[in-house]
Design an enzyme around this catalytic site. Structure first.
Site, short mmCIF file in Angstrom:
data_model
loop_
_atom_site.label_atom_id
_atom_site.label_comp_id
_atom_site.label_asym_id
_atom_site.label_seq_id
_atom_site.Cartn_x
_atom_site.Cartn_y
_atom_site.Cartn_z
CB SER A 90 3.22 0.28 6.80
OG SER A 90 2.71 0.49 5.57
CG HIS A 147 0.22 0.45 -8.04
ND1 HIS A 147 1.01 1.12 -8.20
CD2 HIS A 147 -1.19 0.99 -8.39
CE1 HIS A 147 0.56 2.57 -8.79
NE2 HIS A 147 -0.62 2.21 -8.93
C1 GRF Z 1 2.20 1.66 -0.23
O1 GRF Z 1 1.04 2.71 -0.51
C2 GRF Z 1 2.57 0.79 -1.52
O2 GRF Z 1 1.44 0.58 -2.07
C3 GRF Z 1 3.14 1.94 -2.33
O3 GRF Z 1 4.25 2.43 -1.69
C4 GRF Z 1 3.48 2.46 -0.35
C5 GRF Z 1 4.60 2.08 0.59
O4 GRF Z 1 4.23 2.03 1.98
N1 GRF Z 1 3.80 0.94 -3.38
P1 GRF Z 1 5.02 1.10 3.22
O5 GRF Z 1 6.48 1.43 2.92
O6 GRF Z 1 4.85 -0.24 2.79
O7 GRF Z 1 4.45 1.70 4.37
#
Ligand code: GRF
Length: 209
Positions: A15, A115
């Site tokens: 996402s 993060h």
């Molecule tokens: C997000 O919460 C990011 O902060 C963490 O992993 C998740 C990834 O979500 N590192 P997406 O794959 O971008 O939807």
């Protein structure tokens, strides 16, 4: 100004990758996604990226399993793919592998990570769950430059999010994710405008114009 060439590394849903793609589409972000690399073959984010015509590559960690330094060899192959795509900035967007110095030194101060906590609180896995268990009233997300320490690099941008009574990991994660989708493209745009300077632990952000 030439758009910044991005290489986006993912492992899952993608996402944040989608948020970057949309920010480029709406001209909020002066960048081009040159390559998307996943360490998971069936990452939904990889499939969606390919469906949108992006250059999506699955790099199988198993290919390197018998090497004497599998993680380093894997990252060497990543660097090669990034170079072939003329990448200027590497974005770790839900990339669930620890990167080695091979990648970090190939792109000094040119790798960002998102993060889901207000670092330095709750580094590592399951940051939202850690925040709930600790009982903090405010959490959030952080975009930082990647260094050898996990989730330790200089901070580029953060957003705070309230932790509400009755929050679950899912509800808190969703509230944080909305902010991730805002600050990650913003941080990349600051890079694109050449406004970021790392001084020790601090990232100085120059005024625009
Ligand atoms: C997000 O919460 C990011 O902060 C963490 O992993 C998740 C990834 O979500 N590192 P997406 O794959 O971008 O939807």
């Amino acid at each position: 100004m030439k758009p910044v060439n991005l290489g986006v590394l993912i492992s899952g849903r993608g996402s944040n990758l989608q948020a970057i793609h949309e920010a480029i589409g709406s001209r909020m972000l002066d960048a081009a996604i040159r390559v998307v690399i996943s360490n998971k073959e069936h990452a939904p984010g990889l499939e969606r990226a390919r469906g949108q015509g992006l250059n999506g590559i699955f790099l199988d960690p198993k290919r390197f399993a018998s090497a004497s330094h599998p993680r380093e060899e894997y990252d060497r192959a990543i660097v090669q793919l990034l170079r072939e795509a003329h990448v200027d900035l590497v974005v770790l967007a839900g990339y669930m592998r620890i990167v080695t110095p091979i990648l970090i030194h190939a792109y000094p101060w040119r790798i960002m990570n998102i993060h889901p906590s207000l670092l330095p609180a709750f580094p590592g896995l399951n940051a939202q769950q850690q925040a709930l268990e600790w009982g903090v009233k405010v959490s959030g997300c952080t975009v930082h430059f990647v260094t050898e320490g996990v989730d330790e690099g200089p901070i580029i941008r953060q957003a705070a999010v309230p932790v509400l009574e009755g929050d679950t990991v899912d509800s808190l994660s969703a509230r944080i994710l909305e902010q991730e989708h805002r600050i990650l493209p913003e941080a990349i745009q600051l890079f694109a405008e050449n406004r970021l300077r790392v001084e020790g632990r601090r990232v100085r952000v120059r005024e625009s114009g």
